[in-house]
Design a protein around this motif. Structure first.
Motif, PDB file in Angstrom:
ATOM      1  N   VAL A 105      38.892  39.745  54.000  1.00  0.00           N
ATOM      2  CA  VAL A 105      39.661  40.575  53.078  1.00  0.00           C
ATOM      3  C   VAL A 105      39.825  39.940  51.699  1.00  0.00           C
ATOM      4  O   VAL A 105      39.585  40.577  50.669  1.00  0.00           O
ATOM      5  CB  VAL A 105      41.043  40.914  53.693  1.00  0.00           C
ATOM      6  CG1 VAL A 105      41.902  41.669  52.686  1.00  0.00           C
ATOM      7  CG2 VAL A 105      40.851  41.749  54.958  1.00  0.00           C
ATOM      8  N   ALA A 106      40.230  38.670  51.656  1.00  0.00           N
ATOM      9  CA  ALA A 106      40.432  38.023  50.354  1.00  0.00           C
ATOM     10  C   ALA A 106      39.124  37.923  49.577  1.00  0.00           C
ATOM     11  O   ALA A 106      39.088  38.156  48.362  1.00  0.00           O
ATOM     12  CB  ALA A 106      41.044  36.636  50.547  1.00  0.00           C
ATOM     13  N   ASN A 107      38.042  37.587  50.264  1.00  0.00           N
ATOM     14  CA  ASN A 107      36.754  37.454  49.584  1.00  0.00           C
ATOM     15  C   ASN A 107      36.238  38.796  49.091  1.00  0.00           C
ATOM     16  O   ASN A 107      35.707  38.903  47.979  1.00  0.00           O
ATOM     17  CB  ASN A 107      35.738  36.814  50.537  1.00  0.00           C
ATOM     18  CG  ASN A 107      36.019  35.346  50.786  1.00  0.00           C
ATOM     19  OD1 ASN A 107      35.763  34.499  49.947  1.00  0.00           O
ATOM     20  ND2 ASN A 107      36.582  35.040  51.950  1.00  0.00           N
ATOM     21  N   ALA A 108      36.376  39.835  49.919  1.00  0.00           N
ATOM     22  CA  ALA A 108      35.945  41.164  49.483  1.00  0.00           C
ATOM     23  C   ALA A 108      36.790  41.665  48.317  1.00  0.00           C
ATOM     24  O   ALA A 108      36.277  42.299  47.386  1.00  0.00           O
ATOM     25  CB  ALA A 108      36.024  42.139  50.658  1.00  0.00           C
ATOM     26  N   THR A 109      38.088  41.374  48.349  1.00  0.00           N
ATOM     27  CA  THR A 109      38.965  41.791  47.254  1.00  0.00           C
ATOM     28  C   THR A 109      38.583  41.097  45.958  1.00  0.00           C
ATOM     29  O   THR A 109      38.521  41.720  44.895  1.00  0.00           O
ATOM     30  CB  THR A 109      40.431  41.482  47.607  1.00  0.00           C
ATOM     31  OG1 THR A 109      40.788  42.181  48.806  1.00  0.00           O
ATOM     32  CG2 THR A 109      41.360  41.917  46.483  1.00  0.00           C
ATOM     33  N   ALA A 110      38.319  39.797  46.029  1.00  0.00           N
ATOM     34  CA  ALA A 110      37.872  39.075  44.837  1.00  0.00           C
ATOM     35  C   ALA A 110      36.551  39.642  44.328  1.00  0.00           C
ATOM     36  O   ALA A 110      36.342  39.782  43.118  1.00  0.00           O
ATOM     37  CB  ALA A 110      37.729  37.589  45.145  1.00  0.00           C
ATOM     38  N   GLY A 111      35.657  39.997  45.245  1.00  0.00           N
ATOM     39  CA  GLY A 111      34.374  40.548  44.843  1.00  0.00           C
ATOM     40  C   GLY A 111      34.490  41.881  44.148  1.00  0.00           C
ATOM     41  O   GLY A 111      33.878  42.115  43.095  1.00  0.00           O
ATOM     42  N   LEU A 112      35.286  42.788  44.684  1.00  0.00           N
ATOM     43  CA  LEU A 112      35.387  44.114  44.087  1.00  0.00           C
ATOM     44  C   LEU A 112      36.106  44.082  42.742  1.00  0.00           C
ATOM     45  O   LEU A 112      35.839  44.918  41.868  1.00  0.00           O
ATOM     46  CB  LEU A 112      36.056  45.087  45.068  1.00  0.00           C
ATOM     47  CG  LEU A 112      37.528  44.874  45.443  1.00  0.00           C
ATOM     48  CD1 LEU A 112      38.474  45.612  44.523  1.00  0.00           C
ATOM     49  CD2 LEU A 112      37.760  45.314  46.899  1.00  0.00           C
ATOM     50  N   MET A 113      37.011  43.110  42.553  1.00  0.00           N
ATOM     51  CA  MET A 113      37.682  42.996  41.259  1.00  0.00           C
ATOM     52  C   MET A 113      36.823  42.279  40.227  1.00  0.00           C
ATOM     53  O   MET A 113      37.162  42.281  39.034  1.00  0.00           O
ATOM     54  CB  MET A 113      39.020  42.259  41.413  1.00  0.00           C
ATOM     55  CG  MET A 113      40.076  43.068  42.140  1.00  0.00           C
ATOM     56  SD  MET A 113      41.739  42.337  42.047  1.00  0.00           S
ATOM     57  CE  MET A 113      41.478  40.758  42.862  1.00  0.00           C
ATOM     58  N   SER A 114      35.736  41.667  40.663  1.00  0.00           N
ATOM     59  CA  SER A 114      34.876  40.917  39.749  1.00  0.00           C
ATOM     60  C   SER A 114      33.721  41.758  39.212  1.00  0.00           C
ATOM     61  O   SER A 114      32.989  41.309  38.330  1.00  0.00           O
ATOM     62  CB  SER A 114      34.310  39.683  40.462  1.00  0.00           C
ATOM     63  OG  SER A 114      35.348  38.826  40.885  1.00  0.00           O
ATOM     64  N   VAL A 115      33.547  42.961  39.733  1.00  0.00           N
ATOM     65  CA  VAL A 115      32.467  43.822  39.256  1.00  0.00           C
ATOM     66  C   VAL A 115      32.686  44.188  37.799  1.00  0.00           C
ATOM     67  O   VAL A 115      31.764  44.145  36.979  1.00  0.00           O
ATOM     68  CB  VAL A 115      32.375  45.086  40.141  1.00  0.00           C
ATOM     69  CG1 VAL A 115      31.381  46.090  39.552  1.00  0.00           C
ATOM     70  CG2 VAL A 115      31.960  44.708  41.561  1.00  0.00           C
ATOM     71  N   ARG A 116      33.913  44.563  37.459  1.00  0.00           N
ATOM     72  CA  ARG A 116      34.318  44.832  36.082  1.00  0.00           C
ATOM     73  C   ARG A 116      35.667  44.149  35.862  1.00  0.00           C
ATOM     74  O   ARG A 116      36.711  44.764  36.057  1.00  0.00           O
ATOM     75  CB  ARG A 116      34.437  46.340  35.811  1.00  0.00           C
ATOM     76  CG  ARG A 116      33.116  47.088  35.776  1.00  0.00           C
ATOM     77  CD  ARG A 116      32.315  46.735  34.539  1.00  0.00           C
ATOM     78  NE  ARG A 116      31.050  47.463  34.469  1.00  0.00           N
ATOM     79  CZ  ARG A 116      29.909  47.074  35.015  1.00  0.00           C
ATOM     80  NH1 ARG A 116      29.874  45.946  35.713  1.00  0.00           N
ATOM     81  NH2 ARG A 116      28.809  47.794  34.887  1.00  0.00           N
ATOM     82  N   PRO A 117      35.679  42.853  35.496  1.00  0.00           N
ATOM     83  CA  PRO A 117      36.937  42.113  35.404  1.00  0.00           C
ATOM     84  C   PRO A 117      37.971  42.767  34.495  1.00  0.00           C
ATOM     85  O   PRO A 117      39.171  42.639  34.728  1.00  0.00           O
ATOM     86  CB  PRO A 117      36.494  40.752  34.856  1.00  0.00           C
ATOM     87  CG  PRO A 117      35.073  40.621  35.295  1.00  0.00           C
ATOM     88  CD  PRO A 117      34.504  42.008  35.212  1.00  0.00           C
ATOM     89  N   GLN A 118      37.520  43.495  33.438  1.00  0.00           N
ATOM     90  CA  GLN A 118      38.472  44.135  32.535  1.00  0.00           C
ATOM     91  C   GLN A 118      39.172  45.325  33.200  1.00  0.00           C
ATOM     92  O   GLN A 118      40.147  45.845  32.670  1.00  0.00           O
ATOM     93  CB  GLN A 118      37.775  44.589  31.248  1.00  0.00           C
ATOM     94  CG  GLN A 118      36.783  45.727  31.408  1.00  0.00           C
ATOM     95  CD  GLN A 118      35.397  45.260  31.805  1.00  0.00           C
ATOM     96  OE1 GLN A 118      35.238  44.186  32.394  1.00  0.00           O
ATOM     97  NE2 GLN A 118      34.388  46.046  31.462  1.00  0.00           N
ATOM     98  N   LEU A 119      38.679  45.751  34.368  1.00  0.00           N
ATOM     99  CA  LEU A 119      39.301  46.835  35.125  1.00  0.00           C
ATOM    100  C   LEU A 119      39.733  46.341  36.507  1.00  0.00           C
ATOM    101  O   LEU A 119      39.731  47.107  37.470  1.00  0.00           O
ATOM    102  CB  LEU A 119      38.322  48.008  35.278  1.00  0.00           C
ATOM    103  CG  LEU A 119      37.913  48.741  33.999  1.00  0.00           C
ATOM    104  CD1 LEU A 119      36.871  49.814  34.315  1.00  0.00           C
ATOM    105  CD2 LEU A 119      39.114  49.360  33.304  1.00  0.00           C
ATOM    106  N   SER A 120      40.112  45.080  36.603  1.00  0.00           N
ATOM    107  CA  SER A 120      40.456  44.521  37.911  1.00  0.00           C
ATOM    108  C   SER A 120      41.672  45.206  38.521  1.00  0.00           C
ATOM    109  O   SER A 120      41.756  45.381  39.737  1.00  0.00           O
ATOM    110  CB  SER A 120      40.688  43.012  37.810  1.00  0.00           C
ATOM    111  OG  SER A 120      41.730  42.720  36.896  1.00  0.00           O
TER     112      SER A 120
END
Length: 400
Positions: A319-334
């Motif tokens: 969960v933590a790794n997937a959450t970090a990954g999805l927020m890193s796709v567009r960091p300005q829209l985390s």
């Protein structure tokens, strides 16, 4: 008290996350008494849970974009203030509809979970953010275990309103903590909503974002299937008493805490998708093995609840790794990414909870519950394999 100017400590974000989880379930032991005192049917009182979950899903879709536009700090302050007022309203309510109205407003506290994730991603690069999120996830696991016990004690000693008074105290403490320790982490907010909305197609159209989001949602979906079906399995197949059932349900949470701790220790120096893949393999193997034991006629209470340990541990790695990954796709829209993913997870959880409740019966209980846990965990495995395929074909500039 001087307003914070620097980024928050991890302890502050852990506390805010824990409160957002605690707000869901601490008063569960008091539902029947609330119905009696406010002269309402149990089905109506239960809207305090079902309606709250539905509203929290919607609020996550709103809070994330607002924090991308106006900053994490301002949105968090407003939401914590609303939570304090709403908790006081619940404590003083003399009508079920007044109670439910303020209960829905309590949903503002979900900002503590959504915006804490976004703040961590603001402060750290992807892998280190995953490590920090692993430690925060441990709070998400511990709060649901302790909340109902605390709520039950408060009701026995002081009545059901005491739980909501405690919410007021905790909310006021959170508000002060945000003011004093949560400086703005979104250092590059959108200039206007129009400018921000022009960025959304890049997020919504990202296959990588949806891969991570589906992985996270179905990972937690296995947990929803378990907690919905386990009571029937325990009663009809193993004749467990309530205390033993509570211990059995809690075991998946302990697995999740252990996996989250491993994430906290290893994620900073391990590729995100590698950690997620390991978690999905473990979480899929547990219910598959458990299901096979029942198919061949040797299933026991140990194989059923043991499968849940695998799911919990695998989710802790995921969960933590997937959450970090999805927020890193567009960091300005985390913030938007965290909110959208959170809403997807809640919506899928509602679907799986309802499906489990409808489909499971005394004859098929362990087979169907373990089957749904496996199907959900395996779907998460397919999702992370999809992300790894995308990474090979179209790697991000900064590898995550």
């Amino acid at each position: 008290m001087r307003a914070a100017q620097s980024p928050p400590s991890l302890a502050t974000l852990v506390f805010l996350t824990a409160l957002s989880v605690l707000s869901l379930n601490m008063f569960l032991p008091s539902l029947a008494r609330i119905g009696q005192d406010l002269q309402a049917d149990y089905g109506v009182v239960n809207l305090a849970i079902a309606g709250y979950l539905a509203l929290s899903a919607v609020l996550q879709l709103i809070m994330g974009p607002l924090s991308d536009r106006f900053g994490r700090r301002s949105v968090m302050l407003i939401c914590m203030a609303i939570f304090v007022i709403a908790s006081a309203g619940c404590a003083m309510a003399e009508s079920i509809w007044v109670f439910l109205g303020f209960r829905m407003l309590q949903g503002a506290v979900i900002a503590g979970q959504v915006l804490s994730r976004a703040a961590i991603r603001d402060m750290y690069p992807p892998n280190e953010a995953a490590s920090k999120l692993g430690y925060v996830s441990m709070a998400m696991a511990l709060a649901p275990m302790l909340g109902p016990m605390l709520g039950g004690v408060l009701e026995m000693l002081f009545g059901w309103r005491a739980g909501f008074i405690l919410y007021v105290v905790l909310g006021a403490g959170s508000l002060a903590l945000v003011w004093a320790d949560l400086g703005e982490t979104n250092t590059n907010p959108s200039a206007t909503f129009a400018a921000q909305m022009r960025q959304y197609p890049h997020l919504f159209g990202s296959r990588r974002f949806w891969g991570y989001s589906v992985c996270a949602a179905f990972s937690i979906g296995g947990f929803y299937a378990f907690i919905t079906g386990a009571p029937l399995v325990a009663a009809t197949w193993f004749d467990l008493n309530p205390a033993a059932l509570g211990l059995g349900i809690g075991i998946i949470t302990m697995g999740f805490m252990a996996g989250s701790f491993v994430t906290g220790r290893l994620a900073a120096r391990t590729q995100l998708s590698t950690m997620i893949l390991a978690g999905r393999v473990i979480a899929s193997a547990g219910p598959m093995i458990g299901l096979l034991t029942f198919v061949v006629g040797i299933g026991t209470v140990w194989s059923f609840f043991g499968a849940a340990v695998f799911v919990g541990f695998g989710n802790g790695l995921t969960v933590a790794n997937a959450t970090a990954g999805l927020m890193s796709v567009r960091p300005q829209l985390s913030g938007s990414a965290a909110g959208l993913s959170g809403a997807l997870t809640v919506a899928l959880g509602a679907v799986l909870t309802s499906a489990t409740g409808v489909l499971v019966n005394a004859e098929n209980a362990p087979f169907l519950v373990l089957g749904m846990m496996f199907a959900s965990s395996f779907t998460g495995l397919l999702a992370v394999l999809y992300v790894r395929w995308i990474d090979r074909r179209d790697p991000l500039p900064d590898t995550i």
